[in-house]
Design an enzyme around this catalytic site. Structure first.
Site, mmCIF file in Angstrom:
data_model
loop_
_atom_site.group_PDB
_atom_site.id
_atom_site.type_symbol
_atom_site.label_atom_id
_atom_site.label_comp_id
_atom_site.label_asym_id
_atom_site.label_seq_id
_atom_site.Cartn_x
_atom_site.Cartn_y
_atom_site.Cartn_z
ATOM 1 N N CYS A 51 22.727 75.989 86.867
ATOM 2 C CA CYS A 51 22.952 75.150 86.257
ATOM 3 C C CYS A 51 24.011 74.989 88.125
ATOM 4 O O CYS A 51 24.031 76.064 88.040
ATOM 5 C CB CYS A 51 23.661 75.066 85.335
ATOM 6 S SG CYS A 51 24.925 76.055 84.878
ATOM 7 N N HIS A 83 27.177 85.544 84.359
ATOM 8 C CA HIS A 83 27.297 87.085 82.927
ATOM 9 C C HIS A 83 25.207 86.941 83.835
ATOM 10 O O HIS A 83 24.674 86.420 82.849
ATOM 11 C CB HIS A 83 27.308 86.159 81.829
ATOM 12 C CG HIS A 83 28.301 86.054 81.199
ATOM 13 N ND1 HIS A 83 29.110 86.117 80.328
ATOM 14 C CD2 HIS A 83 29.886 87.287 81.971
ATOM 15 C CE1 HIS A 83 30.593 85.971 80.320
ATOM 16 N NE2 HIS A 83 30.981 87.427 81.256
ATOM 17 N N HIS A 125 35.366 86.263 74.307
ATOM 18 C CA HIS A 125 34.697 85.755 75.678
ATOM 19 C C HIS A 125 35.846 85.011 76.616
ATOM 20 O O HIS A 125 36.402 84.576 75.655
ATOM 21 C CB HIS A 125 33.442 84.488 74.643
ATOM 22 C CG HIS A 125 32.571 84.309 75.756
ATOM 23 N ND1 HIS A 125 33.206 83.401 76.990
ATOM 24 C CD2 HIS A 125 31.556 84.562 75.908
ATOM 25 C CE1 HIS A 125 32.085 83.077 77.541
ATOM 26 N NE2 HIS A 125 30.737 83.945 77.426
ATOM 27 N N GLU A 154 35.575 82.753 78.638
ATOM 28 C CA GLU A 154 36.545 81.437 78.527
ATOM 29 C C GLU A 154 36.865 80.845 77.303
ATOM 30 O O GLU A 154 37.988 80.781 77.317
ATOM 31 C CB GLU A 154 34.873 80.329 78.723
ATOM 32 C CG GLU A 154 34.923 79.248 78.551
ATOM 33 C CD GLU A 154 33.466 77.852 78.211
ATOM 34 O OE1 GLU A 154 33.881 76.919 77.523
ATOM 35 O OE2 GLU A 154 32.862 78.862 78.322
ATOM 36 N N THR A 169 32.339 75.440 75.837
ATOM 37 C CA THR A 169 30.607 74.649 76.397
ATOM 38 C C THR A 169 29.812 75.092 76.732
ATOM 39 O O THR A 169 28.411 74.728 76.464
ATOM 40 C CB THR A 169 31.421 74.786 78.063
ATOM 41 O OG1 THR A 169 31.535 76.036 78.955
ATOM 42 C CG2 THR A 169 32.745 74.325 78.035
ATOM 43 N N CYS A 182 27.984 71.957 77.554
ATOM 44 C CA CYS A 182 28.355 71.583 78.799
ATOM 45 C C CYS A 182 27.209 70.580 78.417
ATOM 46 O O CYS A 182 25.916 71.338 77.698
ATOM 47 C CB CYS A 182 28.448 72.668 79.404
ATOM 48 S SG CYS A 182 26.917 74.037 79.883
ATOM 49 N N SER A 213 26.423 83.846 76.911
ATOM 50 C CA SER A 213 26.209 83.128 75.781
ATOM 51 C C SER A 213 25.270 82.042 75.165
ATOM 52 O O SER A 213 24.459 81.907 74.471
ATOM 53 C CB SER A 213 27.406 82.325 75.756
ATOM 54 O OG SER A 213 27.540 81.756 74.122
ATOM 55 N N ASN A 214 25.263 81.520 76.682
ATOM 56 C CA ASN A 214 24.788 79.681 76.185
ATOM 57 C C ASN A 214 22.105 80.962 76.674
ATOM 58 O O ASN A 214 21.877 80.395 75.715
ATOM 59 C CB ASN A 214 23.878 79.173 78.202
ATOM 60 C CG ASN A 214 23.564 79.725 79.040
ATOM 61 O OD1 ASN A 214 22.556 79.376 79.285
ATOM 62 N ND2 ASN A 214 24.754 80.256 80.011
ATOM 63 N N SER A 271 22.593 80.884 83.727
ATOM 64 C CA SER A 271 23.259 82.219 85.107
ATOM 65 C C SER A 271 22.020 82.371 85.054
ATOM 66 O O SER A 271 22.185 83.500 85.655
ATOM 67 C CB SER A 271 24.223 82.970 84.272
ATOM 68 O OG SER A 271 23.900 83.504 82.530
#
Length: 340
Positions: free
Chosen positions: A39, A72, A155, A157, A195, A225, A254-255, A297
């Protein structure tokens, strides 16, 4: 399939492995989710470290320290470390007066204050969308609100956002966590989110929060996000037609983890893999159609390597499913731009 193995002791092991892969050879279709992979925030963070490494080459160049993983992904970290980046967990590992980069996940004011005390030259690679959440936390705290931060405790963030207003903030991870929540003034409750959360689960948590605290209010725009949302929607578009879903990403992303959970929730077998070498033949035995995505990522090259690996097992048809097109770009920090 016969394979010559000089060492007799290894022949049974090698033979079993070869037979295992031979059983999954044949034609296969890959449904390629799009958007996928990097991203804008990840690209910006990596660009910051790469630019600093270029600038610091030669006599008099400074070492480039990075607090935590810049993003990450193990492949990204290995690549930057190979170029000379020094990754540390905490600032106490960085010599005073050195150059340090803050990761895309953001840091608390306490970390910034420590960097100042140690006379560190800081280049901030925090994703602008994470910076937005930090600004919201400060604004809500100044208004006297209790802040419910929806995210995964521990985490990076979440730790950074929590640090903006620790006395006013409580972290919840799910709708179940809301049931026992006690806040000083139920009429002054605001919520923020990490996010990179699953969209549907976050909506359920927000609904539970509003049921318990009817006057709870959120930010002017969603904190999850665009890239996280887009990748989840893209994966949903291929999951229903896939026998198996593979998501490229690291375990601490995480994503990426949310994508695997999303596919499994839809009833499709799904696995998170660092790269093509992590694919197990038994996953492919009944998988004529494979859905493929990559977390925000994960480098795009890993997707191509995975397609090449699957093509090595037989004729491969690749069908890309594009749900939206991303054109977001975040300019690098001024400290990088002025030296380029």
């Amino acid at each position: 399939m016969a394979v010559a193995v000089p060492d007799p002791a290894l022949r049974p092991v090698v033979g079993a492995a070869v037979e295992s892969w031979a059983r999954v050879m044949g034609p296969r279709t890959v449904l390629l989710a799009s958007p996928r992979s990097f991203c804008a925030g990840v690209e910006r963070a990596i660009e910051v470290v790469e630019a600093l490494l270029d600038q610091q080459q030669g006599p008099g160049g400074r070492r480039v320290f990075v607090r935590k993983q810049i993003v990450h992904n193990t492949h990204v970290i290995a690549g930057l470390a190979g170029r000379g980046a020094v990754f540390v967990e905490e600032l106490e590992e960085v010599p005073e007066g050195s150059l340090v980069v803050f990761s895309a996940h953001g840091v608390s004011p306490q970390v910034r204050a420590e960097a100042e005390r140690r006379d560190l030259t800081v280049v901030d690679a925090t994703c602008p969308l994470v910076t937005k959440v930090h600004a919201e936390a400060r604004r809500f705290a100044e208004r006297g609100s209790s802040i419910v931060l929806i995210g995964h405790a521990g985490h990076e963030e979440v730790e950074g956002t929590y640090g903006e207003a620790p006395d006013a903030t409580v972290v919840v991870g799910s709708a179940q966590d809301v049931a026992g929540l006690e806040l000083p003034d139920p009429s002054k409750v605001t919520y923020l989110t990490q996010t990179t959360l699953a969209v549907d689960e976050t909506q359920a948590t927000i609904a539970a929060l509003k049921e318990r605290f009817p006057q709870a209010r959120g930010p002017g725009s969603e904190d999850i996000c665009y890239a996280t949302t887009n990748r989840q929607h893209a994966l949903q578009a291929v999951t229903a037609r896939a026998d198996l879903v593979l998501v490229l990403g690291s375990e601490n992303s995480s994503n990426s983890v949310r994508l695997v959970e999303l596919a499994r929730k839809a009833g499709t077998a799904a696995h998170l893999i660092e790269d093509a070498s992590r694919i197990r033949p038994d996953w492919l035995r009944e998988a004529a159609t494979v859905g493929l995505s990559a977390g925000a990522s994960a480098p795009p090259a890993l997707v191509q390597e995975t397609l090449a690996a699957l093509a090595g097992l037989g004729p491969l048809t690749v069908q890309e499913r594009i749900t939206t097109t991303e054109d977001t770009y975040f300019a690098p920090p001024a400290a990088v731009r002025k030296n380029r």
